[in-house]
Design a protein around this motif. Structure first.
Motif, PDB file in Angstrom:
ATOM      1  N   ASN A   1       1.010  -1.286   0.016  1.00  0.00           N
ATOM      2  CA  ASN A   1       0.127   0.072   0.206  1.00  0.00           C
ATOM      3  C   ASN A   1       1.156   1.333  -0.071  1.00  0.00           C
ATOM      4  OD1 ASN A   1      -2.936  -1.341   0.431  1.00  0.00           O
ATOM      5  ND2 ASN A   1      -1.455  -2.214   2.108  1.00  0.00           N
ATOM      6  N   ARG A   2       0.251   2.212  -0.532  1.00  0.00           N
ATOM      7  CA  ARG A   2       0.951   3.616  -0.583  1.00  0.00           C
ATOM      8  C   ARG A   2       1.022   4.250   0.793  1.00  0.00           C
ATOM      9  NH1 ARG A   2      -2.581   6.718  -4.803  1.00  0.00           N
ATOM     10  NH2 ARG A   2      -4.032   5.762  -3.600  1.00  0.00           N
ATOM     11  N   PRO A   3       2.418   5.089   0.952  1.00  0.00           N
ATOM     12  CA  PRO A   3       2.292   5.722   2.253  1.00  0.00           C
ATOM     13  C   PRO A   3       1.349   6.735   2.697  1.00  0.00           C
ATOM     14  CG  PRO A   3       4.429   5.566   1.130  1.00  0.00           C
ATOM     15  CD  PRO A   3       3.308   5.210   0.176  1.00  0.00           C
ATOM     16  N   GLN A   4       0.768   6.948   1.598  1.00  0.00           N
ATOM     17  CA  GLN A   4      -0.532   8.134   1.802  1.00  0.00           C
ATOM     18  C   GLN A   4      -1.826   7.530   2.523  1.00  0.00           C
ATOM     19  OE1 GLN A   4       1.264   7.722  -0.703  1.00  0.00           O
ATOM     20  NE2 GLN A   4       2.012   9.624  -1.502  1.00  0.00           N
ATOM     21  N   GLU A   5      -1.913   6.107   1.861  1.00  0.00           N
ATOM     22  CA  GLU A   5      -2.997   5.472   2.516  1.00  0.00           C
ATOM     23  C   GLU A   5      -2.788   5.005   3.872  1.00  0.00           C
ATOM     24  OE1 GLU A   5      -4.566   3.127  -1.768  1.00  0.00           O
ATOM     25  OE2 GLU A   5      -2.814   2.205  -0.477  1.00  0.00           O
ATOM     26  N   ILE A   6      -1.721   4.614   4.241  1.00  0.00           N
ATOM     27  CA  ILE A   6      -1.102   4.062   5.490  1.00  0.00           C
ATOM     28  C   ILE A   6      -1.530   5.421   6.479  1.00  0.00           C
ATOM     29  CG2 ILE A   6       0.435   3.420   7.250  1.00  0.00           C
ATOM     30  CD1 ILE A   6       1.465   1.592   4.796  1.00  0.00           C
ATOM     31  N   ALA A   7      -0.917   6.428   6.190  1.00  0.00           N
ATOM     32  CA  ALA A   7      -1.069   7.848   7.058  1.00  0.00           C
ATOM     33  C   ALA A   7      -2.413   8.253   7.093  1.00  0.00           C
ATOM     34  CB  ALA A   7      -0.397   8.981   6.214  1.00  0.00           C
ATOM     35  N   GLN A   8      -3.339   8.031   6.212  1.00  0.00           N
ATOM     36  CA  GLN A   8      -4.830   8.370   6.401  1.00  0.00           C
ATOM     37  C   GLN A   8      -5.288   7.391   7.249  1.00  0.00           C
ATOM     38  OE1 GLN A   8      -6.983   8.053   2.453  1.00  0.00           O
ATOM     39  NE2 GLN A   8      -8.516   8.798   3.418  1.00  0.00           N
ATOM     40  N   ALA A   9      -5.143   6.092   7.154  1.00  0.00           N
ATOM     41  CA  ALA A   9      -5.433   5.117   8.195  1.00  0.00           C
ATOM     42  C   ALA A   9      -5.301   5.680   9.649  1.00  0.00           C
ATOM     43  CB  ALA A   9      -5.212   3.757   7.763  1.00  0.00           C
ATOM     44  N   ARG A  10      -3.870   5.989   9.697  1.00  0.00           N
ATOM     45  CA  ARG A  10      -3.433   6.394  10.890  1.00  0.00           C
ATOM     46  C   ARG A  10      -4.277   7.535  11.785  1.00  0.00           C
ATOM     47  NH1 ARG A  10       3.048   5.683  10.038  1.00  0.00           N
ATOM     48  NH2 ARG A  10       3.178   3.379  10.215  1.00  0.00           N
ATOM     49  N   SER A  11      -4.661   8.303  10.942  1.00  0.00           N
ATOM     50  CA  SER A  11      -5.254   9.577  11.146  1.00  0.00           C
ATOM     51  C   SER A  11      -6.729   9.185  11.637  1.00  0.00           C
ATOM     52  CB  SER A  11      -5.401  10.563  10.242  1.00  0.00           C
ATOM     53  OG  SER A  11      -3.996  11.089   9.663  1.00  0.00           O
ATOM     54  N   LEU A  12      -7.219   8.174  10.964  1.00  0.00           N
ATOM     55  CA  LEU A  12      -8.557   7.874  11.156  1.00  0.00           C
ATOM     56  C   LEU A  12      -8.591   6.944  12.501  1.00  0.00           C
ATOM     57  CD1 LEU A  12     -11.616   7.501  10.467  1.00  0.00           C
ATOM     58  CD2 LEU A  12     -10.867   5.161   9.412  1.00  0.00           C
ATOM     59  N   VAL A  13      -7.494   6.412  12.961  1.00  0.00           N
ATOM     60  CA  VAL A  13      -7.474   5.776  14.176  1.00  0.00           C
ATOM     61  C   VAL A  13      -7.249   6.578  15.311  1.00  0.00           C
ATOM     62  CG1 VAL A  13      -5.936   4.180  15.678  1.00  0.00           C
ATOM     63  CG2 VAL A  13      -6.417   3.499  13.261  1.00  0.00           C
ATOM     64  N   ARG A  14      -6.615   7.650  15.270  1.00  0.00           N
ATOM     65  CA  ARG A  14      -6.348   8.748  16.147  1.00  0.00           C
ATOM     66  C   ARG A  14      -7.937   9.385  16.336  1.00  0.00           C
ATOM     67  NH1 ARG A  14      -1.151   9.513  13.621  1.00  0.00           N
ATOM     68  NH2 ARG A  14      -2.189  11.330  12.259  1.00  0.00           N
ATOM     69  N   GLU A  15      -8.566   9.788  15.251  1.00  0.00           N
ATOM     70  CA  GLU A  15      -9.781  10.335  15.420  1.00  0.00           C
ATOM     71  C   GLU A  15     -10.730   9.473  16.196  1.00  0.00           C
ATOM     72  OE1 GLU A  15     -13.609  11.536  12.363  1.00  0.00           O
ATOM     73  OE2 GLU A  15     -11.490  11.434  11.566  1.00  0.00           O
ATOM     74  N   ARG A  16     -10.912   8.223  15.849  1.00  0.00           N
ATOM     75  CA  ARG A  16     -11.673   7.439  16.751  1.00  0.00           C
ATOM     76  C   ARG A  16     -11.357   7.017  18.008  1.00  0.00           C
ATOM     77  NH1 ARG A  16     -13.633   3.044  11.708  1.00  0.00           N
ATOM     78  NH2 ARG A  16     -14.704   4.851  10.703  1.00  0.00           N
ATOM     79  N   GLU A  17     -10.073   7.018  18.325  1.00  0.00           N
ATOM     80  CA  GLU A  17      -9.580   7.043  19.652  1.00  0.00           C
ATOM     81  C   GLU A  17      -9.991   8.431  20.454  1.00  0.00           C
ATOM     82  OE1 GLU A  17      -5.245   4.794  19.387  1.00  0.00           O
ATOM     83  OE2 GLU A  17      -5.337   7.124  19.293  1.00  0.00           O
ATOM     84  N   ALA A  18     -10.036   9.488  19.850  1.00  0.00           N
ATOM     85  CA  ALA A  18     -10.574  10.611  20.647  1.00  0.00           C
ATOM     86  C   ALA A  18     -12.111  10.498  20.783  1.00  0.00           C
ATOM     87  CB  ALA A  18     -10.189  12.002  19.731  1.00  0.00           C
ATOM     88  N   THR A  19     -12.763  10.107  19.823  1.00  0.00           N
ATOM     89  CA  THR A  19     -14.139   9.684  19.830  1.00  0.00           C
ATOM     90  C   THR A  19     -14.622   8.787  20.875  1.00  0.00           C
ATOM     91  OG1 THR A  19     -14.542  10.360  17.656  1.00  0.00           O
ATOM     92  CG2 THR A  19     -16.160   9.132  18.766  1.00  0.00           C
ATOM     93  N   ALA A  20     -13.532   7.626  21.009  1.00  0.00           N
ATOM     94  CA  ALA A  20     -13.923   6.684  22.187  1.00  0.00           C
ATOM     95  C   ALA A  20     -13.855   7.169  23.441  1.00  0.00           C
ATOM     96  CB  ALA A  20     -13.149   5.331  21.743  1.00  0.00           C
ATOM     97  N   VAL A  21     -12.820   7.720  23.686  1.00  0.00           N
ATOM     98  CA  VAL A  21     -12.466   8.515  25.055  1.00  0.00           C
ATOM     99  C   VAL A  21     -13.645   9.370  25.533  1.00  0.00           C
ATOM    100  CG1 VAL A  21     -10.897  10.114  26.130  1.00  0.00           C
ATOM    101  CG2 VAL A  21      -9.899   8.317  24.565  1.00  0.00           C
TER     102      VAL A  21
END
Length: 334
Positions: free
Chosen positions: A104-124
């Protein structure tokens, strides 16, 4: 006494005559037998390996052709379109294989990491709201329904976070080796189909396999042909053979490579050179088409005499006379 002597003399005369006749007619004299045979020229029936509409024919009966000359063509448009379609599939599968091998492209991995951080904040945040609803419910500050809603939001946030984390792990790990192997197999299969399509496209052109003369032209332009339908019959210029037969008593006096002189009735003054190239290991009865002074039921052995200087004077099936020359052995011809 005189009668006895006369009888002995008569016996010797009869015996001598018998030996002379036997040697003369059984081929045991010093002269090699004269052979009678027929010219044998190989013919090839030519046709397309694929079916289609006959578009062009470039030669007619009696025309001489050289090896590799284009004799006829089929309408190749269906085969060109098929080849183009398979080529597009090959290009697509090559791109997919490259994607699997590169990952996978680095951009796709970076986008997935941003989504994880966003959902971590939502979960907290959902967890805090749920805990606050729990505390207020004890003091009657919120209703039980509000507390259940806060719990449901909390659980949903946790599930969405887990999904984002799993997706990130997949992107970082790349494709499985099984996926790459499958992509390679799919590409190899389609490349084989492309090679087949290219071969079929090439088979829409009919070429001469060797130098020769067109004997028959069996089709005309516009005909719809099935694979293997005869289009031309080609008489090869080489090799030219003479098929002759020899009796068993004379078999030991000839051998492969022995030189021969060949004459035809149509050109009695013209002589052709040849060599014995093949002697059949099996006896057979004389064919009825063979011209010979012996009885037709005699056992003979078939010979193949290779003509070294053939020309248009020798035609298929032409009767010829072969004179053998044992003075020069020559080289064995297969």
């Amino acid at each position: 006494m005189k009668k006895t002597l006369s009888f002995v003399i008569v016996l010797f005369a009869i015996a001598g005559s018998t030996v002379w006749v036997y040697r003369t007619y059984r081929g045991e004299n010093d002269t090699l037998p004269t052979l009678y045979g027929n010219v044998d020229i190989r013919e090839v029936t030519l046709g397309f390996r694929v079916s289609g509409k006959l578009a062009q024919l470039h030669y007619d009966e009696g025309d001489k052709v050289e090896a590799g000359a284009v004799l006829a063509r089929l309408d190749d448009e269906p085969y060109r379109l098929q080849a183009a379609s398979v080529q597009a599939q090959v290009d697509s599968l090559r791109a997919r294989l490259k994607l699997r091998e590169t990952g996978n492209r680095p951009q796709e991995i970076a986008q997935a990491r941003s989504l994880v951080r966003e959902r971590e904040a939502t979960a907290v945040n959902a967890e805090r709201l749920f805990q606050r609803a729990e505390d207020l419910l004890a003091d009657k500050g919120v209703s039980a329904q509000e507390r259940d809603n806060a719990e449901a939001n909390h659980r949903e946030a946790q599930a969405r976070l887990k999904s984002a984390r799993d997706n990130l792990a997949l992107l970082e790990a790349g494709f499985r080796s099984e996926d790459i192997s499958q992509a390679k197999a799919d590409l190899a299969q389609t490349e084989a189909a492309l090679a087949t399509a290219g071969l079929q496209l090439n088979d829409t052109v009919l070429t001469a396999p060797a130098d020769g003369v067109i004997l028959t032209r069996a089709q005309e332009a516009g005909a719809i042909l099935q694979a293997g339908t005869p289009v031309f019959t080609l008489s090869l210029l080489n090799p030219v053979w003479v098929r002759a037969y020899i009796h068993e008593p004379d078999l030991g006096r000839i051998h492969p490579g022995m030189q021969a002189e060949i004459r035809s009735d149509s050109s009695a003054d013209k002589h052709y050179k040849g060599r014995i190239g093949y002697i059949s290991p099996r006896a057979e009865f004389t064919p009825k088409t063979v011209e010979t002074e012996e009885l037709r039921t005699s056992l003979v052995y078939r010979l193949r005499i290779v003509v070294e200087n053939p020309d248009d004077g020798l035609r298929q099936g032409m009767p010829v006379t072969v004179t053998l020359d044992e003075s020069a052995a020559g080289t064995v011809i297969p």
